[in-house]
Design a protein around this motif. Structure first.
Motif, short mmCIF file in Angstrom:
data_model
loop_
_atom_site.label_atom_id
_atom_site.label_comp_id
_atom_site.label_asym_id
_atom_site.label_seq_id
_atom_site.Cartn_x
_atom_site.Cartn_y
_atom_site.Cartn_z
N TYR A 262 75.93 -78.52 -14.11
CA TYR A 262 74.81 -77.78 -14.68
C TYR A 262 74.48 -76.64 -13.74
O TYR A 262 74.78 -76.69 -12.54
N ARG A 263 73.82 -75.63 -14.26
CA ARG A 263 73.21 -74.62 -13.41
C ARG A 263 71.72 -74.91 -13.32
O ARG A 263 71.10 -75.41 -14.27
N SER A 264 71.17 -74.60 -12.17
CA SER A 264 69.74 -74.77 -11.95
C SER A 264 69.12 -73.42 -11.62
O SER A 264 69.83 -72.42 -11.45
N LEU A 265 67.81 -73.39 -11.54
CA LEU A 265 67.09 -72.15 -11.26
C LEU A 265 66.03 -72.38 -10.19
O LEU A 265 65.47 -73.47 -10.08
N VAL A 266 65.76 -71.33 -9.44
CA VAL A 266 64.66 -71.30 -8.49
C VAL A 266 63.91 -70.00 -8.71
O VAL A 266 64.52 -68.95 -8.98
N PHE A 267 62.58 -70.04 -8.58
CA PHE A 267 61.77 -68.87 -8.86
C PHE A 267 60.96 -68.47 -7.62
O PHE A 267 60.41 -69.32 -6.92
N GLU A 268 60.92 -67.18 -7.40
CA GLU A 268 60.06 -66.61 -6.35
C GLU A 268 58.91 -65.90 -7.05
O GLU A 268 59.10 -64.89 -7.72
N TRP A 269 57.71 -66.44 -6.88
CA TRP A 269 56.53 -65.93 -7.58
C TRP A 269 55.80 -64.92 -6.70
O TRP A 269 55.57 -65.16 -5.51
N VAL A 270 55.42 -63.80 -7.31
CA VAL A 270 54.69 -62.76 -6.58
C VAL A 270 53.53 -62.28 -7.45
O VAL A 270 53.73 -61.82 -8.58
N SER A 271 52.32 -62.41 -6.93
CA SER A 271 51.14 -61.88 -7.61
C SER A 271 50.84 -60.50 -7.03
O SER A 271 50.81 -60.33 -5.80
N LEU A 272 50.63 -59.53 -7.91
CA LEU A 272 50.50 -58.14 -7.47
C LEU A 272 49.16 -57.54 -7.91
O LEU A 272 48.73 -57.76 -9.05
N PRO A 273 48.52 -56.76 -7.03
CA PRO A 273 47.24 -56.13 -7.37
C PRO A 273 47.43 -54.84 -8.16
O PRO A 273 46.99 -53.76 -7.75
#
Length: 387
Positions: A262-273
């Motif tokens: 299987y392929r998996s995913l990872v997320f980098e979350w960025v909140s921006l003003p």
């Protein structure tokens, strides 16, 4: 309480099956390893009031009216057209690639000549696959296809799937057509929507039934026993309930024939003003970045949050259950070798009379959301006649 049906997983497939069986009087127990329902469609409101989809971008689209009307039982569906860009030669062009993409990538004279050639070569067609263009007798058309293949299809496939395009089922690449017009939307289905309040709200309404019980943070596999002599699956030593399994197919059988990839995913979350980060909800980066794409959630669905947005950079990696990252299976990898292994597991599953498989992971099948709904409804109809 005694249960007639035990469902492993509270994603879309499991939730539809639970609802359908509860409505005919079956007592249903749902078991979920995670701390929430809705599977990979899970969404929630973040600290800035933005609805975000924690397991990657989802939008509902279908030409199946029955599927659309079924979901409308549980939520109001708001029309939504997904627009998408891909960075090709440093330019954010419409994807699927269309005539606007051509005009952005070539000088005016070359672009108009190429468009004319495409219209003559494929009269009356709205779209073609990159494979069709690669086989064209027209040098200009074939050159266009080769450029797209090397600048987008090949590197994106390698990044997303960890394989060259030749190593995966061609149907995966055919999912993204090349358009023979200026249409600027990722899909072109009769129904394209976002559920009001989000997908989790939709699933919550679906499983809101007095005959459905849910246990979260529960690893069902610890309490499932497969008895090959009796041909029954037991849950907590009880083989009476019918077992519906929506998790990873190979894991159910203890990887008896080996692990399915299987392929998996990872997320980098960025909140921006800032109110906006990119032109469209999703921008793909086939080359020149470690991530595959960026999703901006104030655009999926459209949300008016002045002075604030949130983006998620998406990284694809091999699935490894024991790893710190990439320990969630997302996408089955389809090719001839994995198909043979999958069939071994499916044949083994048939030996258990009270076991039903359903869903992307259990069927080891790349499904769109509407395919999952239709599959679950079909399975439910079959089960109603025998349990």
């Amino acid at each position: 309480m005694e249960f007639d049906v035990v469902i492993v997983g509270t994603g879309l497939a499991g939730s539809i099956l639970a609802r359908e069986l509860a409505e005919i009087g079956k007592r249903v127990l749902m078991l979920e390893r995670r701390a929430h329902i809705a599977g990979n469609t899970f969404d929630e409101v973040d600290e800035h009031g933005i609805l975000v989809q924690r397991y990657g971008p989802h939008t509902f689209h279908t030409n199946d009216r029955g599927v659309y009307e079924y979901l409308c039982r549980f939520v109001k569906m708001n029309p939504y057209k997904l627009t998408y860009r891909a960075i090709v030669k440093g330019i954010a062009v419409p994807c699927p690639f269309n005539f606007t993409s051509i005009r952005m990538l070539y000088d005016s004279e070359t672009a108009e000549d190429l468009i004319s050639r495409l219209l003559r070569a494929y009269p009356g067609q709205e779209k073609v696959t990159v494979f069709e263009l690669l086989e064209s007798d027209d040098d200009a058309i074939r050159g266009y296809a080769e450029m797209l293949f090397e600048e987008d299809f090949r590197p994106y496939t390698a990044k997303q799937w960890g394989r060259d395009p030749e190593e995966i089922d061609k149907s995966v690449i055919r999912r993204v057509p090349i358009l023979l017009n200026d249409r600027d939307s990722y899909f072109n289905d009769e129904f394209e929507c976002q559920p009001e309040g989000g997908f989790t709200a939709m699933v919550r309404n679906m499983v809101d039934h007095p005959l459905i019980s849910i246990r979260l943070q529960t690893d069902a596999l610890q309490d499932l026993e497969l008895d090959e002599e009796t041909g029954r699956v037991s849950y907590q030593k009880n083989s009476a309930p019918h077992i519906i399994y929506t998790g990873a197919l190979d894991e159910l059988f203890g990887w008896q024939f080996g692990a399915l990839p299987y392929r998996s995913l990872v997320f980098e979350w960025v909140s921006l003003p800032q109110s906006s980060f990119q032109e469209t909800a999703i921008v793909a980066y086939p080359k020149d970045a470690a991530f595959t794409r960026i999703t901006e959630y104030t655009k999926l669905p459209v949300q008016d949050i002045p002075g604030r947005t949130v983006i998620a950079k998406e990284y694809s990696l091999p699935y490894d259950k024991s790893a710190d990252q990439g320990n969630e299976p997302y996408y089955p990898i389809g090719n001839d070798q994995t198909q043979l292994l999958k069939e071994k597991y499916l044949q083994l599953a048939k030996e258990f009379s009270n076991l039903t498989l359903c869903g992307r992971l259990a069927d080891y099948q790349y499904y769109n959301m509407d395919n999952v709904v239709r599959r679950a409804l079909d399975v439910a109809e079959e089960l109603k006649g025998r349990i």
